[in-house]
Write a protein that holds these residues in place. Structure first.
Motif, PDB file in Angstrom:
ATOM      1  N   CYS A  76       0.858  -1.315   0.115  1.00  0.00           N
ATOM      2  CA  CYS A  76      -0.137  -0.200   0.289  1.00  0.00           C
ATOM      3  C   CYS A  76       0.856   1.394   0.078  1.00  0.00           C
ATOM      4  O   CYS A  76       1.693   1.325   0.933  1.00  0.00           O
ATOM      5  CB  CYS A  76      -0.880  -0.143   1.322  1.00  0.00           C
ATOM      6  SG  CYS A  76      -1.707   1.541   1.777  1.00  0.00           S
ATOM      7  N   PRO A  77       0.789   2.049  -0.949  1.00  0.00           N
ATOM      8  CA  PRO A  77       1.418   3.256  -0.846  1.00  0.00           C
ATOM      9  C   PRO A  77       1.284   4.231   0.241  1.00  0.00           C
ATOM     10  O   PRO A  77       2.128   5.031   0.702  1.00  0.00           O
ATOM     11  CB  PRO A  77       1.231   3.899  -2.474  1.00  0.00           C
ATOM     12  CG  PRO A  77      -0.154   3.264  -2.844  1.00  0.00           C
ATOM     13  CD  PRO A  77      -0.080   2.188  -2.165  1.00  0.00           C
ATOM     14  N   ALA A  78      -0.019   4.387   0.610  1.00  0.00           N
ATOM     15  CA  ALA A  78      -0.720   5.399   1.766  1.00  0.00           C
ATOM     16  C   ALA A  78       0.327   5.053   3.164  1.00  0.00           C
ATOM     17  O   ALA A  78       0.561   5.713   3.935  1.00  0.00           O
ATOM     18  CB  ALA A  78      -1.835   5.331   1.812  1.00  0.00           C
ATOM     19  N   PHE A 119      -1.343   4.538   8.547  1.00  0.00           N
ATOM     20  CA  PHE A 119      -2.402   4.108   8.123  1.00  0.00           C
ATOM     21  C   PHE A 119      -2.218   2.423   7.607  1.00  0.00           C
ATOM     22  O   PHE A 119      -0.991   2.358   7.050  1.00  0.00           O
ATOM     23  CB  PHE A 119      -2.933   4.681   6.770  1.00  0.00           C
ATOM     24  CG  PHE A 119      -3.927   4.103   5.902  1.00  0.00           C
ATOM     25  CD1 PHE A 119      -5.265   3.922   6.333  1.00  0.00           C
ATOM     26  CD2 PHE A 119      -3.493   3.585   4.543  1.00  0.00           C
ATOM     27  CE1 PHE A 119      -6.137   3.190   5.600  1.00  0.00           C
ATOM     28  CE2 PHE A 119      -4.415   2.899   3.797  1.00  0.00           C
ATOM     29  CZ  PHE A 119      -5.802   2.788   4.353  1.00  0.00           C
ATOM     30  N   PRO A 144      -4.195  -0.944   5.628  1.00  0.00           N
ATOM     31  CA  PRO A 144      -5.355  -1.387   5.188  1.00  0.00           C
ATOM     32  C   PRO A 144      -5.512  -2.720   5.941  1.00  0.00           C
ATOM     33  O   PRO A 144      -6.573  -3.115   6.206  1.00  0.00           O
ATOM     34  CB  PRO A 144      -4.858  -1.706   3.401  1.00  0.00           C
ATOM     35  CG  PRO A 144      -3.491  -1.585   3.397  1.00  0.00           C
ATOM     36  CD  PRO A 144      -3.078  -0.741   4.653  1.00  0.00           C
ATOM     37  N   CYS A 185      -6.070   6.870   2.519  1.00  0.00           N
ATOM     38  CA  CYS A 185      -5.921   5.777   1.368  1.00  0.00           C
ATOM     39  C   CYS A 185      -6.297   6.577  -0.017  1.00  0.00           C
ATOM     40  O   CYS A 185      -6.853   7.635  -0.193  1.00  0.00           O
ATOM     41  CB  CYS A 185      -7.231   4.860   1.454  1.00  0.00           C
ATOM     42  SG  CYS A 185      -7.606   4.223  -0.067  1.00  0.00           S
ATOM     43  N   ALA A 186      -5.280   6.141  -0.920  1.00  0.00           N
ATOM     44  CA  ALA A 186      -5.202   6.904  -2.292  1.00  0.00           C
ATOM     45  C   ALA A 186      -6.313   6.210  -3.138  1.00  0.00           C
ATOM     46  O   ALA A 186      -6.190   6.540  -4.467  1.00  0.00           O
ATOM     47  CB  ALA A 186      -3.752   6.799  -3.008  1.00  0.00           C
ATOM     48  N   GLN A 187      -6.958   5.087  -2.862  1.00  0.00           N
ATOM     49  CA  GLN A 187      -7.903   4.467  -3.774  1.00  0.00           C
ATOM     50  C   GLN A 187      -7.371   3.950  -4.952  1.00  0.00           C
ATOM     51  O   GLN A 187      -7.915   3.906  -6.143  1.00  0.00           O
ATOM     52  CB  GLN A 187      -9.166   5.432  -4.058  1.00  0.00           C
ATOM     53  CG  GLN A 187     -10.006   5.632  -3.029  1.00  0.00           C
ATOM     54  CD  GLN A 187     -10.834   4.652  -2.343  1.00  0.00           C
ATOM     55  OE1 GLN A 187     -11.819   4.040  -3.280  1.00  0.00           O
ATOM     56  NE2 GLN A 187     -10.623   4.019  -1.285  1.00  0.00           N
ATOM     57  N   CYS A 188      -5.994   3.339  -4.856  1.00  0.00           N
ATOM     58  CA  CYS A 188      -5.314   2.838  -5.798  1.00  0.00           C
ATOM     59  C   CYS A 188      -5.692   1.549  -6.163  1.00  0.00           C
ATOM     60  O   CYS A 188      -5.434   0.912  -7.328  1.00  0.00           O
ATOM     61  CB  CYS A 188      -3.835   3.019  -5.647  1.00  0.00           C
ATOM     62  SG  CYS A 188      -3.054   1.789  -4.437  1.00  0.00           S
ATOM     63  N   TYR A 189      -6.155   0.902  -5.071  1.00  0.00           N
ATOM     64  CA  TYR A 189      -6.582  -0.739  -5.315  1.00  0.00           C
ATOM     65  C   TYR A 189      -5.428  -1.743  -5.508  1.00  0.00           C
ATOM     66  O   TYR A 189      -5.801  -2.872  -6.094  1.00  0.00           O
ATOM     67  CB  TYR A 189      -7.984  -0.678  -6.202  1.00  0.00           C
ATOM     68  CG  TYR A 189      -9.090  -0.118  -5.771  1.00  0.00           C
ATOM     69  CD1 TYR A 189     -10.044  -0.975  -4.815  1.00  0.00           C
ATOM     70  CD2 TYR A 189      -9.461   1.138  -6.120  1.00  0.00           C
ATOM     71  CE1 TYR A 189     -11.159  -0.243  -4.301  1.00  0.00           C
ATOM     72  CE2 TYR A 189     -10.544   1.728  -5.415  1.00  0.00           C
ATOM     73  CZ  TYR A 189     -11.140   0.809  -4.542  1.00  0.00           C
ATOM     74  OH  TYR A 189     -12.476   1.702  -4.177  1.00  0.00           O
ATOM     75  N   THR A 190      -4.254  -1.507  -5.301  1.00  0.00           N
ATOM     76  CA  THR A 190      -3.223  -2.428  -5.242  1.00  0.00           C
ATOM     77  C   THR A 190      -3.634  -3.630  -4.123  1.00  0.00           C
ATOM     78  O   THR A 190      -3.223  -4.470  -4.827  1.00  0.00           O
ATOM     79  CB  THR A 190      -1.837  -1.521  -4.757  1.00  0.00           C
ATOM     80  OG1 THR A 190      -1.671  -0.667  -5.553  1.00  0.00           O
ATOM     81  CG2 THR A 190      -0.488  -2.423  -4.977  1.00  0.00           C
ATOM     82  N   CYS A 191      -4.155  -3.046  -3.116  1.00  0.00           N
ATOM     83  CA  CYS A 191      -4.264  -3.976  -1.931  1.00  0.00           C
ATOM     84  C   CYS A 191      -5.330  -5.027  -2.531  1.00  0.00           C
ATOM     85  O   CYS A 191      -5.192  -6.178  -2.378  1.00  0.00           O
ATOM     86  CB  CYS A 191      -4.871  -3.257  -0.947  1.00  0.00           C
ATOM     87  SG  CYS A 191      -6.546  -2.378  -1.297  1.00  0.00           S
ATOM     88  N   GLY A 232      -9.272  -1.371  -0.191  1.00  0.00           N
ATOM     89  CA  GLY A 232      -9.775   0.212  -0.783  1.00  0.00           C
ATOM     90  C   GLY A 232     -11.092   0.351  -0.651  1.00  0.00           C
ATOM     91  O   GLY A 232     -11.623   1.190  -0.462  1.00  0.00           O
TER      92      GLY A 232
HETATM   93  S1  SF4 Z   1      -6.575   1.193  -2.339  1.00  0.00           S
HETATM   94 FE1  SF4 Z   1      -5.299  -0.053  -1.034  1.00  0.00          FE
HETATM   95  S2  SF4 Z   1      -3.351  -0.023  -1.633  1.00  0.00           S
HETATM   96 FE2  SF4 Z   1      -4.331   1.716  -2.307  1.00  0.00          FE
HETATM   97  S3  SF4 Z   1      -3.860   3.364  -0.782  1.00  0.00           S
HETATM   98 FE3  SF4 Z   1      -5.907   2.317  -0.402  1.00  0.00          FE
HETATM   99  S4  SF4 Z   1      -5.538   0.640   1.148  1.00  0.00           S
HETATM  100 FE4  SF4 Z   1      -3.549   1.182   0.022  1.00  0.00          FE
END
Ligand code: SF4
Ligand code: SF4
Length: 251
Positions: A58-60, A66, A68, A94-100, A111
């Motif tokens: 997770c970048p955040a 923080f 996840p 959360c950056a809402q990138c959905y890598t998680c 996310g």
């Molecule tokens: S979407 Fe997931 S990986 Fe991306 S910033 Fe939020 S918690 Fe972290």
């Protein structure tokens, strides 16, 4: 004979010597139920190994307090106070990138769960939601009045102080650059492009029907009033336009 487990004061304002949040248990329950009852909840949360893969990628999590993994664990174990605490600040990192979501071996979407918590924070008018969304009021106002989220004249050093000296690279020759674009609809810095009246009015209906405006009213009543006035004016303009069209047909 029954005994009350908490005094009336403890129930409504919390225990002053406790570190627990001063929120009534019924309120914590209500907030959790709102998150859990969303149709997306069961798709986003299937269980949790507590493996931490989501947090590792997770970048955040690299830059903020923080995780996840922590968010998912709070929801999975139904830790109502922890969920409420996380909604005060952490969920907004959360950056809402959905890598998680791409990495979780359980197919969870941390996310996506954060998004549900954010929507619930807005619905309940939490102060954290008001604080986070306040800087976006300018964007919302622009969107309603022009149909554009962002226009070139919004990119300047007053509005993007955090860009530091680099902002001068984009705001200095903006008018000249815009005038150089061959399409006349883009020869302006007040809008990114032209959105016609019909599209704007249709957007208002979508925002009303999907509850976006209701949410806005919860977090910023003043902005909601200004926006409502603009929408009324544009709807009147649209009616006048249609009436003119009818008159032209009759002539
Ligand atoms: S979407 Fe997931 S990986 Fe991306 S910033 Fe939020 S918690 Fe972290
Ligand atoms: S949400 Fe998924 S990746 Fe994150 S700790 Fe739980 S099982 Fe692991």
């Amino acid at each position: 004979m029954t005994h009350a487990t908490a005094t009336r004061v403890q129930t409504y304002i919390g225990d002053p010597v406790s570190e627990k949040p001063p929120v009534a248990p019924a309120k914590l329950e209500e907030i959790f139920k709102d998150i859990q009852s969303d149709l997306r909840y069961d798709h986003e949360l299937n269980g949790c190994l507590n493996c931490g893969i989501c947090t590792a990628t997770c970048p955040a999590a690299h830059y903020y307090d923080f995780s996840p993994r922590e968010i998912v664990q709070l929801l999975w174990t139904e830790n109502l106070e922890g969920i409420y605490d996380a909604m005060q600040e952490k969920i907004w990192a959360c950056a809402q990138c959905y890598t998680c979501a791409a990495r979780c071996p359980f197919g969870n979407s941390p996310g996506g769960l954060v998004m549900l918590m954010r929507e619930t924070a807005i619905k309940h008018g939490m102060q954290s939601a008001k604080n986070v969304l306040r800087p976006f009021s300018r964007v919302m106002l622009k969107l309603i009045s022009t149909g554009n989220q962002l226009s070139p004249d919004m990119i300047n050093k007053d509005h993007f102080a955090d860009w530091g000296p680099n902002i001068s690279k984009v705001d200095a020759p903006l008018k000249v650059l815009r005038n150089a674009i061959p399409m006349p609809t883009l020869n302006t810095t007040a809008t990114a492009w032209e959105v016609n009246l019909k599209t704007s009015v249709e957007l208002y209906t979508i925002w009303e029907e999907t509850g976006v405006l209701k949410q806005l009213e919860t977090v910023d009543e003043n902005l909601f009033d200004v926006i409502s006035d603009i929408m009324d004016e544009k709807r009147e303009d649209w009616k006048d336009f249609l009436a003119d069209q009818e008159d032209a047909k009759d002539e």
